[in-house]
Design an enzyme around this catalytic site. Structure first.
Site, short mmCIF file in Angstrom:
data_model
loop_
_atom_site.label_atom_id
_atom_site.label_comp_id
_atom_site.label_asym_id
_atom_site.label_seq_id
_atom_site.Cartn_x
_atom_site.Cartn_y
_atom_site.Cartn_z
N CYS A 7 15.64 15.41 35.49
CA CYS A 7 16.09 15.74 36.84
C CYS A 7 15.02 16.54 37.57
CB CYS A 7 17.40 16.51 36.80
SG CYS A 7 18.86 15.47 36.51
N HIS A 99 17.46 7.15 29.61
CA HIS A 99 16.16 6.56 29.94
C HIS A 99 15.92 5.31 29.11
CE1 HIS A 99 15.59 9.71 26.90
NE2 HIS A 99 14.67 8.93 26.37
N HIS A 101 12.94 3.17 27.51
CA HIS A 101 11.52 3.09 27.16
C HIS A 101 11.04 1.65 27.42
CE1 HIS A 101 11.26 6.90 24.70
NE2 HIS A 101 12.56 6.69 24.60
#
Ligand code: 5GP
Ligand code: ZN
Length: 107
Positions: A7, A99, A101
């Site tokens: 963030c 996330h 990758h």
């Protein structure tokens, strides 16, 4: 300020090498690359992991996955790439902001 490192990257409070950004996602180079090209694609909205995704995130997750090959090709991965999503401590997750990758070696 958020205590989530990703963030803080979204908020530009800590620097990152950004390769793609739009209204709802950000992609930047992994600080400790495990491949010649190692990118992280994150949603701008915070949720901890895939296991924390809610129904309202369903379409966003689809748009992120659809964007992956475009980002990969734009970063030289024309011969293929790997994607990985680590979920939870047991899944090897270290940063608790979802996330994806994107990893590979330019052809
Ligand atoms: P995980 O193990 O949670 O799936 O992966 C977290 C990834 O974030 C790791 O590959 C690590 O190198 C990367 N990372 C951790 N902190 C930072 C940071 O401050 N900046 C960038 N660019 N990558 C980070
Ligand atoms: Zn976050």
């Amino acid at each position: 300020m958020s205590d989530c490192i990703f963030c803080q990257i979204i908020e530009k409070h800590i620097p990152a090498s950004v390769v793609y950004e739009d209204d709802e996602m950000l992609c930047f180079k992994d600080i400790n690359p495990a491949a010649p090209v190692h990118l992280l694609l994150i949603p701008k909205v915070h949720f901890d992991s895939l296991a924390h995704a809610q129904a309202k995130h369903e379409a966003l997750l689809g748009r992120m996955m659809f964007k992956v090959p475009q980002i990969a090709q734009a970063n030289g991965l024309n011969n293929g790439f790997k994607t990985q999503i680590n979920t939870g401590k047991g899944g090897g997750q270290e940063v608790f902001h979802l996330h994806i990758h994107i990893m590979g070696r330019p052809a």
